[in-house]
Scaffold this motif. Structure first.
Motif, mmCIF file in Angstrom:
data_model
loop_
_atom_site.group_PDB
_atom_site.id
_atom_site.type_symbol
_atom_site.label_atom_id
_atom_site.label_comp_id
_atom_site.label_asym_id
_atom_site.label_seq_id
_atom_site.Cartn_x
_atom_site.Cartn_y
_atom_site.Cartn_z
ATOM 1 N N THR A 164 0.838 -1.193 0.000
ATOM 2 C CA THR A 164 0.000 0.000 0.000
ATOM 3 C C THR A 164 0.871 1.238 0.000
ATOM 4 O OG1 THR A 164 -0.153 0.106 2.428
ATOM 5 C CG2 THR A 164 -1.833 -1.184 1.257
ATOM 6 N N ASN A 165 0.279 2.323 -0.479
ATOM 7 C CA ASN A 165 0.952 3.611 -0.501
ATOM 8 C C ASN A 165 -0.091 4.690 -0.243
ATOM 9 O OD1 ASN A 165 3.181 5.253 -0.668
ATOM 10 N ND2 ASN A 165 3.313 5.237 -2.900
ATOM 11 N N GLN A 166 0.357 5.802 0.286
ATOM 12 C CA GLN A 166 -0.571 6.846 0.719
ATOM 13 C C GLN A 166 -0.729 7.932 -0.329
ATOM 14 O OE1 GLN A 166 -0.531 7.609 4.958
ATOM 15 N NE2 GLN A 166 -0.457 9.796 4.549
ATOM 16 N N LEU A 167 -1.991 8.296 -0.601
ATOM 17 C CA LEU A 167 -2.256 9.400 -1.522
ATOM 18 C C LEU A 167 -1.789 10.723 -0.917
ATOM 19 C CD1 LEU A 167 -5.796 8.857 -3.110
ATOM 20 C CD2 LEU A 167 -3.625 9.138 -4.304
ATOM 21 N N ASN A 168 -1.260 11.586 -1.748
ATOM 22 C CA ASN A 168 -0.871 12.915 -1.290
ATOM 23 C C ASN A 168 -2.091 13.671 -0.781
ATOM 24 O OD1 ASN A 168 1.767 12.377 -2.162
ATOM 25 N ND2 ASN A 168 1.310 13.121 -4.224
ATOM 26 N N LYS A 169 -1.917 14.453 0.268
ATOM 27 C CA LYS A 169 -3.029 15.111 0.940
ATOM 28 C C LYS A 169 -3.822 16.027 0.019
ATOM 29 C CE LYS A 169 -0.975 15.106 5.580
ATOM 30 N NZ LYS A 169 -0.499 15.948 6.696
ATOM 31 N N GLU A 170 -3.126 16.702 -0.884
ATOM 32 C CA GLU A 170 -3.799 17.715 -1.687
ATOM 33 C C GLU A 170 -4.570 17.142 -2.866
ATOM 34 O OE1 GLU A 170 0.445 17.219 -3.148
ATOM 35 O OE2 GLU A 170 -0.624 17.363 -1.232
ATOM 36 N N GLU A 171 -4.424 15.860 -3.122
ATOM 37 C CA GLU A 171 -5.060 15.278 -4.298
ATOM 38 C C GLU A 171 -6.531 14.946 -4.056
ATOM 39 O OE1 GLU A 171 -3.679 15.176 -7.142
ATOM 40 O OE2 GLU A 171 -1.667 15.744 -6.496
ATOM 41 N N ASP A 172 -7.352 15.138 -5.085
ATOM 42 C CA ASP A 172 -8.740 14.679 -5.064
ATOM 43 C C ASP A 172 -8.709 13.158 -5.253
ATOM 44 O OD1 ASP A 172 -11.336 13.927 -5.539
ATOM 45 O OD2 ASP A 172 -11.702 15.381 -7.140
ATOM 46 N N PRO A 173 -9.125 12.391 -4.254
ATOM 47 C CA PRO A 173 -8.968 10.939 -4.348
ATOM 48 C C PRO A 173 -9.694 10.317 -5.536
ATOM 49 C CG PRO A 173 -10.364 11.536 -2.478
ATOM 50 C CD PRO A 173 -9.730 12.793 -2.977
ATOM 51 N N ARG A 174 -10.803 10.926 -5.954
ATOM 52 C CA ARG A 174 -11.551 10.329 -7.063
ATOM 53 C C ARG A 174 -10.851 10.526 -8.404
ATOM 54 N NH1 ARG A 174 -17.075 9.068 -5.471
ATOM 55 N NH2 ARG A 174 -17.343 9.691 -3.289
ATOM 56 N N ALA A 182 2.538 8.735 -2.622
ATOM 57 C CA ALA A 182 3.883 9.110 -2.184
ATOM 58 C C ALA A 182 4.946 8.468 -3.077
ATOM 59 C CB ALA A 182 4.077 8.697 -0.728
ATOM 60 N N PHE A 183 5.685 9.305 -3.792
ATOM 61 C CA PHE A 183 6.701 8.828 -4.736
ATOM 62 C C PHE A 183 6.115 7.776 -5.674
ATOM 63 C CE2 PHE A 183 8.948 10.466 -1.057
ATOM 64 C CZ PHE A 183 9.905 11.291 -1.642
ATOM 65 N N GLY A 184 4.867 8.040 -6.085
ATOM 66 C CA GLY A 184 4.111 7.058 -6.859
ATOM 67 C C GLY A 184 4.695 6.758 -8.222
ATOM 68 N N ASP A 185 5.470 7.703 -8.794
ATOM 69 C CA ASP A 185 6.070 7.414 -10.089
ATOM 70 C C ASP A 185 7.034 6.242 -10.002
ATOM 71 O OD1 ASP A 185 7.690 8.944 -8.491
ATOM 72 O OD2 ASP A 185 8.452 10.220 -10.099
#
Length: 244
Positions: A164-174, A182-185
């Motif tokens: 699992t990895n955590q979505l950045n706070k500022e992103e719209d999850p949808r 986090a460092f998703g690239d």
């Protein structure tokens, strides 16, 4: 439906699930881990962040299908207690599910422990918190090294990895993609299957979760999410709900 969609997880697969903090990433791992365990697969789960006692308590509640909050508070009814102890006896007949404590949470240490335990499914909660065995402490290179080392281990051993990895706070999850975690690239580059969990206020009230498939090996990625039960009272997470 997820198995049908992805043709099942194959040996060597790197499965990446992303979501906002507190949405249910580790629960998703436990749900799939328990399913694998019941199918005869030895499972190992590690978390650089979460206490092993918390993970163990969640696993016990899920395996016994007793309400998590009541179980956590020691407030199970007599019927639920009976159900819990019966489940413990059934678990003893299943393949092992290990939640080990490691001296360090590098991919080399995790891989070594997985080999020792002969795990067929290796799960890492919040992979971005792991350390790089090559000594890089920050930045894109660190996470590239972590993702590459984990993928090489999965491929060499023929086991499945669910991280699992955590979505950045500022992103719209949808609207978020794997790159928005986090460092998703780095992690998205090596993932064979990418999943996303989204739960807004409506889903929370209805005890549901929206699950998106963001990446698949070769098949076309679906554009609509799947609405699945996410009920901690009835401990129901079966994905038999119709699609949105």
């Amino acid at each position: 439906w997820l198995d049908d969609l992805t043709l099942g997880w194959q040996p060597g697969d790197f499965v990446l699930a992303i979501a906002k903090k507190g949405i249910g990433k580790s629960w998703l791992q436990l749900i799939h881990g328990l399913h694998a365990q019941a199918s005869g697969v030895t499972v190992m789960m590690v978390s650089p962040e979460m206490n092993n006692k918390v993970l163990g308590r969640r696993y016990d509640s899920l395996a016994a299908r007793v309400p998590y909050k009541a179980f956590k508070r020691g407030e199970l009814s007599p019927a639920e207690e009976k159900q819990f102890f019966k489940a413990l006896e059934e678990i003893k007949k299943m393949a092992p599910f290990y939640i080990p404590t490691l001296a360090e949470y590098s991919m080399m240490a995790i891989a070594a422990k997985a080999r020792e335990l002969k795990a067929g499914l290796v799960m890492v909660d919040n992979i971005y918190l792991c350390s790089d065995h090559l000594g890089v402490r920050t930045g894109w290179e660190k996470h590239f090294n972590i993702a590459r080392t984990f993928k090489e281990f999965l491929k060499a051993e023929g086991v499945v990895g669910l991280v699992t990895n955590q979505l950045n706070k500022e992103e719209d999850p949808r609207q978020a993609t794997l790159d928005n975690s986090a460092f998703g690239d780095s992690y998205g580059m090596f993932a064979d299957v990418g999943l996303k969990l989204v739960q807004g206020s409506d889903e929370r009230v209805n005890r549901e979760m929206l699950m998106y498939v963001l990446k698949m090996r070769e098949e076309e990625t679906p554009t609509t999410p799947r609405r699945v039960p996410w009920d901690f009272e009835g401990m129901s997470f079966d994905d038999e709900a119709p699609p949105d």
